[in-house]
Scaffold this motif. Structure first.
Motif, PDB file in Angstrom:
ATOM      1  N   TRP A   1       3.341  -9.814   2.505  1.00  0.00           N
ATOM      2  CA  TRP A   1       4.794  -9.837   2.670  1.00  0.00           C
ATOM      3  C   TRP A   1       5.414  -8.548   2.129  1.00  0.00           C
ATOM      4  CZ3 TRP A   1       8.320  -9.485  -1.307  1.00  0.00           C
ATOM      5  CH2 TRP A   1       7.901  -9.809  -2.600  1.00  0.00           C
ATOM      6  N   VAL A   2       4.741  -7.922   1.151  1.00  0.00           N
ATOM      7  CA  VAL A   2       5.254  -6.653   0.617  1.00  0.00           C
ATOM      8  C   VAL A   2       5.015  -5.517   1.611  1.00  0.00           C
ATOM      9  CG1 VAL A   2       5.088  -4.972  -1.254  1.00  0.00           C
ATOM     10  CG2 VAL A   2       4.860  -7.415  -1.754  1.00  0.00           C
ATOM     11  N   SER A   3       3.842  -5.521   2.252  1.00  0.00           N
ATOM     12  CA  SER A   3       3.466  -4.400   3.119  1.00  0.00           C
ATOM     13  C   SER A   3       4.260  -4.340   4.419  1.00  0.00           C
ATOM     14  CB  SER A   3       1.966  -4.457   3.432  1.00  0.00           C
ATOM     15  OG  SER A   3       1.629  -5.615   4.167  1.00  0.00           O
TER      16      SER A   3
ATOM     17  N   ILE B   1      10.936   4.579  -7.637  1.00  0.00           N
ATOM     18  CA  ILE B   1       9.549   5.067  -7.548  1.00  0.00           C
ATOM     19  C   ILE B   1       8.573   3.890  -7.638  1.00  0.00           C
ATOM     20  CG2 ILE B   1       7.772   6.443  -8.716  1.00  0.00           C
ATOM     21  CD1 ILE B   1       9.994   8.362  -9.582  1.00  0.00           C
ATOM     22  N   LYS B   2       8.895   2.935  -8.492  1.00  0.00           N
ATOM     23  CA  LYS B   2       8.034   1.757  -8.634  1.00  0.00           C
ATOM     24  C   LYS B   2       7.920   0.994  -7.321  1.00  0.00           C
ATOM     25  CE  LYS B   2       7.311  -2.330 -11.540  1.00  0.00           C
ATOM     26  NZ  LYS B   2       7.852  -3.148 -12.663  1.00  0.00           N
ATOM     27  N   LEU B   3       9.019   0.927  -6.544  1.00  0.00           N
ATOM     28  CA  LEU B   3       8.962   0.268  -5.239  1.00  0.00           C
ATOM     29  C   LEU B   3       7.934   0.943  -4.340  1.00  0.00           C
ATOM     30  CD1 LEU B   3      12.750  -0.370  -4.440  1.00  0.00           C
ATOM     31  CD2 LEU B   3      11.033  -2.076  -5.048  1.00  0.00           C
ATOM     32  N   TRP B   4       7.890   2.268  -4.372  1.00  0.00           N
ATOM     33  CA  TRP B   4       6.919   2.995  -3.556  1.00  0.00           C
ATOM     34  C   TRP B   4       5.489   2.777  -4.049  1.00  0.00           C
ATOM     35  CZ3 TRP B   4       6.512   4.831   1.036  1.00  0.00           C
ATOM     36  CH2 TRP B   4       7.643   5.193   1.748  1.00  0.00           C
ATOM     37  N   VAL B   5       5.306   2.780  -5.355  1.00  0.00           N
ATOM     38  CA  VAL B   5       3.965   2.537  -5.904  1.00  0.00           C
ATOM     39  C   VAL B   5       3.478   1.148  -5.509  1.00  0.00           C
ATOM     40  CG1 VAL B   5       2.611   2.268  -8.037  1.00  0.00           C
ATOM     41  CG2 VAL B   5       4.267   4.143  -7.830  1.00  0.00           C
ATOM     42  N   GLN B   6       4.356   0.171  -5.545  1.00  0.00           N
ATOM     43  CA  GLN B   6       3.972  -1.203  -5.221  1.00  0.00           C
ATOM     44  C   GLN B   6       3.542  -1.349  -3.766  1.00  0.00           C
ATOM     45  OE1 GLN B   6       7.550  -3.204  -6.503  1.00  0.00           O
ATOM     46  NE2 GLN B   6       6.657  -3.799  -8.468  1.00  0.00           N
ATOM     47  N   ILE B   7       4.313  -0.788  -2.837  1.00  0.00           N
ATOM     48  CA  ILE B   7       3.951  -0.972  -1.434  1.00  0.00           C
ATOM     49  C   ILE B   7       2.684  -0.194  -1.091  1.00  0.00           C
ATOM     50  CG2 ILE B   7       5.403   0.918  -0.526  1.00  0.00           C
ATOM     51  CD1 ILE B   7       5.998  -0.914   1.881  1.00  0.00           C
ATOM     52  N   LEU B   8       2.499   0.989  -1.669  1.00  0.00           N
ATOM     53  CA  LEU B   8       1.281   1.749  -1.404  1.00  0.00           C
ATOM     54  C   LEU B   8       0.061   1.078  -2.036  1.00  0.00           C
ATOM     55  CD1 LEU B   8       2.529   5.443  -1.815  1.00  0.00           C
ATOM     56  CD2 LEU B   8       2.121   4.168   0.288  1.00  0.00           C
ATOM     57  N   SER B   9       0.253   0.429  -3.171  1.00  0.00           N
ATOM     58  CA  SER B   9      -0.848  -0.316  -3.800  1.00  0.00           C
ATOM     59  C   SER B   9      -1.289  -1.470  -2.908  1.00  0.00           C
ATOM     60  CB  SER B   9      -0.422  -0.836  -5.179  1.00  0.00           C
ATOM     61  OG  SER B   9      -0.115   0.231  -6.056  1.00  0.00           O
ATOM     62  N   ILE B  10      -0.327  -2.122  -2.264  1.00  0.00           N
ATOM     63  CA  ILE B  10      -0.663  -3.205  -1.335  1.00  0.00           C
ATOM     64  C   ILE B  10      -1.363  -2.654  -0.100  1.00  0.00           C
ATOM     65  CG2 ILE B  10       0.275  -5.018   0.145  1.00  0.00           C
ATOM     66  CD1 ILE B  10       0.326  -5.663  -2.844  1.00  0.00           C
ATOM     67  N   PHE B  11      -0.898  -1.508   0.399  1.00  0.00           N
ATOM     68  CA  PHE B  11      -1.597  -0.857   1.514  1.00  0.00           C
ATOM     69  C   PHE B  11      -3.064  -0.613   1.159  1.00  0.00           C
ATOM     70  CE2 PHE B  11       2.375   1.371   3.498  1.00  0.00           C
ATOM     71  CZ  PHE B  11       2.712   0.191   4.122  1.00  0.00           C
ATOM     72  N   LYS B  12      -3.300  -0.158  -0.067  1.00  0.00           N
ATOM     73  CA  LYS B  12      -4.683   0.124  -0.507  1.00  0.00           C
ATOM     74  C   LYS B  12      -5.513  -1.157  -0.570  1.00  0.00           C
ATOM     75  CE  LYS B  12      -7.396   2.034  -4.338  1.00  0.00           C
ATOM     76  NZ  LYS B  12      -8.221   0.827  -4.516  1.00  0.00           N
ATOM     77  N   ILE B  13      -4.927  -2.218  -1.108  1.00  0.00           N
ATOM     78  CA  ILE B  13      -5.641  -3.496  -1.188  1.00  0.00           C
ATOM     79  C   ILE B  13      -6.019  -3.971   0.209  1.00  0.00           C
ATOM     80  CG2 ILE B  13      -5.365  -5.953  -1.740  1.00  0.00           C
ATOM     81  CD1 ILE B  13      -3.634  -5.077  -4.126  1.00  0.00           C
ATOM     82  N   GLU B  14      -5.083  -3.883   1.137  1.00  0.00           N
ATOM     83  CA  GLU B  14      -5.363  -4.313   2.508  1.00  0.00           C
ATOM     84  C   GLU B  14      -6.428  -3.439   3.162  1.00  0.00           C
ATOM     85  OE1 GLU B  14      -1.022  -6.303   3.642  1.00  0.00           O
ATOM     86  OE2 GLU B  14      -1.505  -4.293   4.356  1.00  0.00           O
ATOM     87  N   LEU B  15      -6.364  -2.134   2.929  1.00  0.00           N
ATOM     88  CA  LEU B  15      -7.372  -1.228   3.479  1.00  0.00           C
ATOM     89  C   LEU B  15      -8.762  -1.581   2.956  1.00  0.00           C
ATOM     90  CD1 LEU B  15      -8.253   1.370   4.976  1.00  0.00           C
ATOM     91  CD2 LEU B  15      -7.637   2.650   2.906  1.00  0.00           C
TER      92      LEU B  15
END
Length: 584
Positions: free
Chosen positions: A434-436, A401-415
């Motif tokens: 690199w995460v996204s 679950i943490k892996l999913w939270v991390q990639i979505l958090s990066i998506f939000k930062i980029e957005l």
């Protein structure tokens, strides 16, 4: 292990091929497969190795000890015949059946390394054997210095009018194994002149052997983008024993069919499994209602199935492929939502829901798109967690679950960054992008089913982070090279546009060149970690990262094959759909 070929025509209705099972064949090799269509011949190929004249029998004679001591027998037998032994290993690898002989191959390479260290003349006296030994040993993880190939770095050493083409090909392949720790430029110079030579041979039509001509074309087109199983498919079409002088000299009566029958049977077995998995993936996609998102998201079901099948061929790793493919699809759809398919509020909601990890009523999702995406992630990961618990012997729910939270958090930062037109440096951009790209979540999710217990120490180690970062940087940078024009128009930016913005004197060509150089540096750093022995991750795990790195090189060599597949459609056809011709 007793293997022999017993191939006979079987009149089957509707021209179907049934793959038979025998207890003397490795049990893990066969599973229950749906029938696959045949073309010119329907056969029942039962793989066994009975006759001493069979090539596989010869291989076993060479590999197996007569006195019960494999290493001792290998030392006696192979010391006088290293060239043909290495050619056989190379052949087994190229045809995708080396996994059936891994312990024997390991014994031979161990003995070869001993001979390498004492500069045995059987290895050092002949250029082709020397180069092949270097490549096979380095890829296996043995410490072999590139300085040993330094004499070949100078083109002037050779008479290019008479040099054997197979020798140049082996030197070219050996030079491709340069890691980031190489301080000398021997392999770089070797790669430069062999590449130039081979290109000239193609341009002047100087390779009369049609198969060899096509093989050289294939290597030069995109060497590091050759996906494992696509390389096997190509080799099955182009393999010719006459290209190996040591084998041809020692076994003059051997024909290609001795090698190819076994490899074709294995490929057809794997192909049937890939077809079955594609059907499973399509059912999952439909059950998750993901087809309702096509108004903004890409349908990459076939693409994801092909990519995973192309890098992971073993039938027993079906679960690895399916988990990997499902995450490619989910990450792509959510990325599309963040990029242009949904509102900022919907994107924020996805992150909020995944962080909370709890199902809601339909009204609480805010939109049907958010409900579909979250439910697909939630149900898929929960099911994965249950099966992973069995595989790993412990709960991995929190980590996944943490892996999913991390990639979505990066998506939000980029957005937020691109929407608010926040200025970024290249380092700031790469530190999160690199995460996204999605490599980490796909690899670590699917690796739960690779057959190795993964501890927290392994998953949270610096080595794991480095492996994830290097493979992701390769894919991210190569993706940026092919998409920066489109993303510049969308005002989202990437590494190429940031390089241009940082220095007004830099041309687009120069910025692209620098991005490619950074990708190449990360690729060599990844290769160095993978080849290094004695690290926290077993080699089987590390190989996954190298395979995914090839996906990036494959997808973004000359375009964006992921979004607009062209070459991939042809490759998909040959890997998944077109059955091999199985001669009588």
């Amino acid at each position: 292990m007793l293997l022999a070929f017993n191939i006979s025509d079987v009149p089957l209705s509707q021209h179907r091929v049934i793959l038979s099972r025998r207890e003397h064949f490795p049990r893990h090799a066969f599973q229950e497969f749906p029938m696959i269509a045949a073309t010119k011949s329907s056969v029942n190929a039962i793989c066994s190795l009975a006759t001493p004249t069979d090539l596989m029998g010869k291989i076993k004679e060479k590999f197996k000890a007569k006195d019960g001591d494999p290493l001792a027998a290998a030392a006696i037998q192979l010391a006088a015949d290293i060239p043909s032994s290495l050619c056989i290993i190379d052949t087994l690898q190229r045809l995708g059946v080396d996994r059936y002989f891994q312990s024997e191959i390991d014994s031979i390479l161990e003995e070869t390394h001993k001979l390498w260290k004492v500069k045995d003349r059987d290895i050092y006296s002949e250029v082709t054997t020397h180069a092949m030994a270097f490549r096979l040993l380095r890829v296996k993880g043995y410490e072999v210095s590139s300085e040993e190939l330094a004499p070949y770095a100078e083109q002037e050493r050779f008479d290019l009018q008479t040099i054997d083409l197979a020798t140049v090909i082996e030197l070219y392949r050996a030079a491709q194994e340069r890691t980031c720790e190489e301080n000398d430029n021997s392999l770089e110079k070797l790669l430069a002149w062999t590449t130039t030579f081979l290109k000239h041979q193609l341009l002047t039509n100087s390779i009369p052997d049609t198969k060899l001509h096509k093989q050289v074309e294939y290597y030069l087109k995109n060497y590091h983008g050759i996906l494992d199983r696509m390389g096997v498919r190509r080799s099955l079409d182009l393999y010719d024993i006459s290209h190996y002088r040591p084998l041809r000299a020692r076994f003059p009566n051997l024909c290609n069919e001795d090698f190819l029958s076994f490899a074709r049977q294995d490929f057809s077995m794997c192909q049937a499994q890939h077809q079955k998995e594609l059907e499973q993936l399509q059912r999952w996609y439909s059950d998750c209602r993901l087809d309702a998102l096509l108004k903004f998201g890409r349908n990459v079901v076939r693409v994801s199935s092909f990519l995973t099948s192309a890098i992971i061929g073993e039938p027993e790793l079906s679960e690895v492929r399916l988990v990997f493919a499902k995450h490619i699809i989910l990450v792509t759809l959510i990325d599309d939502l963040f990029d242009h398919g949904g509102t900022r509020e919907e994107s924020y909601k996805i992150l909020e829901l995944v962080t909370e990890w709890k199902e809601k009523t339909a009204a609480e999702y805010g939109s049907e798109e958010v409900e579909i995406l979250f439910t697909a992630v939630y149900n898929t990961v929960n099911e994965l967690v249950e099966r992973a618990h069995v595989e790993q012997g412990r709960s991995v729910k929190e980590f996944l679950i943490k892996l999913w939270v991390q990639i979505l958090s990066i998506f939000k930062i980029e957005l937020d960054t691109w929407s608010d037109e926040t200025a970024l440096t290249l380092d700031e951009y790469l530190s999160s992008s690199w995460v996204s790209i999605g490599c980490r979540i796909c690899i670590l999710m699917s690796m739960q089913f690779i057959g190795i217990k993964l501890t927290d120490e392994m998953l949270l180690s610096e080595e794991c982070t480095d492996l994830c970062r290097h493979v992701s940087m390769v894919d991210r940078l190569l993706n940026d090279v092919q998409t920066f024009e489109k993303e510049r128009k969308e005002n989202t930016g990437n590494s190429v546009s940031l390089l241009l913005a940082a220095n007004k004197d830099v041309t687009e060509e120069e910025a692209i060149r620098r991005a490619k150089e950074m990708a190449e540096c990360n690729r060599r750093q990844l290769m160095q970690i993978v080849y290094k022995t004695g690290t926290i991750f077993p080699r089987k795990c590390k190989d996954m990262f190298l395979k995914v790195c090839r996906i990036g090189c494959y997808l973004y060599a000359s375009g964006d094959e992921f979004t607009s597949p062209q070459q991939m459609m042809e490759d998909m056809k040959s890997l998944v759909y077109e059955p091999l011709y199985l001669p009588n």
